[in-house]
Write an enzyme that holds these catalytic residues in place. Structure first.
Site, short mmCIF file in Angstrom:
data_model
loop_
_atom_site.label_atom_id
_atom_site.label_comp_id
_atom_site.label_asym_id
_atom_site.label_seq_id
_atom_site.Cartn_x
_atom_site.Cartn_y
_atom_site.Cartn_z
N SER A 146 0.61 -1.34 -0.03
CA SER A 146 -0.10 0.22 -0.08
C SER A 146 0.95 1.25 0.04
CB SER A 146 -0.89 -0.11 1.08
OG SER A 146 -1.94 0.98 1.23
N HIS A 156 -8.27 1.56 -1.52
CA HIS A 156 -8.12 0.29 -2.48
C HIS A 156 -9.43 -0.23 -3.10
CE1 HIS A 156 -3.85 0.44 -1.50
NE2 HIS A 156 -3.97 0.46 -0.30
#
Length: 321
Positions: A97, A204
């Site tokens: 991430s 996401h």
């Protein structure tokens, strides 16, 4: 077979008050990085990381910068010890991430000030468009079972798998009502863990499309260089080298999931034998060990751990001569 090193960089979630304090006490190279990040961000990251409250550290605008500073500080210690850039020691680097920003800086693709400014912008954009959404963790079910739980929540809102971290470990992002229903369904299916995460941003997933557009426009103002060693994209789960593709990958990350399991499962293909997690905690270290992909893994979040890793890397360098 020659040993191959990968440096992996954690995302948000492993932060804790006191992180980096012993590193900065023992290593001038670590203090320098924390001072750099503080100066660029115009925010005292040493105070927030060492002495701040957990609530202050957990604010998205602080968490990403704290994690980045901690990761890059450890990288700088290693570089100072051996007198070479980190990318010359690594066969590959990968970030989970927001850890992709740490990896891209250490791989020579993003300048320090650009990475700090983009992380700050990323956090702000995500908060601005967050709405009534969040994230949930499910452990102990297969991907097919997760899909069935999501079908049962249809009609209650949008939801999407946003992280696939292990064979039976998933993170789901989406609207709150849908997530609550998925968590309840997962519990009925026998999940070992099924819980909402303490975050207010559905990262996401498609709900971040507005943030992606804002970040993409901002990204056009900075320069990316080609990574100087192999860099894994979270979306493709393989190496990416073209600077334009790297820029696009960071933007696409806002609305696409993190394929961490798929990344780890490529390690045997490339004969990657040692993984060192640069940053707070040991989340990625634990995932790599449990993945059983023939790769030894070690965390570096404390001064003691860093010294152990420095010794190991030295041994690997001697063997490779």
């Amino acid at each position: 077979m020659q040993d191959k090193i990968i440096f992996v960089f954690p995302g948000q979630g492993a932060q804790y008050v006191g992180m980096g304090a012993d590193l900065c006490r023992d290593f001038a190279s670590a203090r320098y990085v924390f001072e750099q990040v503080s100066d660029i961000a115009k925010r005292d990251m040493t105070k927030i990381c060492f002495n701040g409250s957990q609530n202050e550290l957990n604010k998205p605008e602080n968490t990403s910068l704290a994690t980045f500073a901690h990761s890059v500080a450890i990288a700088n210690i290693i570089e100072s010890e051996y007198g070479v850039p980190l990318h010359t020691l690594a066969y590959a680097m990968a970030g989970h991430s927001m850890g992709q920003y740490s990896a891209l800086h250490c791989v020579g693709s993003m300048k320090m000030d650009d990475a700090v400014h983009m992380l700050s912008a990323r956090a702000a954009y995500m908060q601005d468009v967050a709405g009534a959404g969040g994230m949930a963790a499910i452990v102990g079910l297969s991907k097919d079972e997760i899909a069935q739980c999501m079908v049962e929540a249809a009609g209650l809102g949008y939801a999407q798998i946003s992280n696939h971290n292990a064979a039976d470990q998933f993170v789901i992002s989406g609207h709150n009502a849908a997530l609550d229903a998925i968590v309840e369904s997962a519990r009925r299916c026998g999940a070992r863990i099924a819980k909402r995460l303490n975050v207010s941003v559905p990262a996401h997933c498609a709900l971040m499309s507005g943030a992606e557009k804002l970040l993409r426009a901002r990204m056009e103002t900075i320069q990316f260089d080609a990574p100087k060693t192999n860099w894994y994209s979270n979306q493709t789960a393989n190496f990416m080298s073209n600077p334009r593709d790297v820029r696009d990958a960071l933007c696409n990350q806002m609305t696409h999931g993190v394929r961490w399991l798929d990344i780890m499962e490529t390690f045997p293909t490339y004969n990657i034998t040692h993984a060192y997690e640069l940053g707070p905690g040991r989340t990625l270290t634990g995932l790599i060990k449990r993945a059983n992909v023939g790769c030894a893994a070690r965390q570096t979040d404390t001064a003691t751990n860093v010294r152990t890793v420095l010794s190991e890397i030295g041994d690997i360098m001697v063997k490779s001569r």
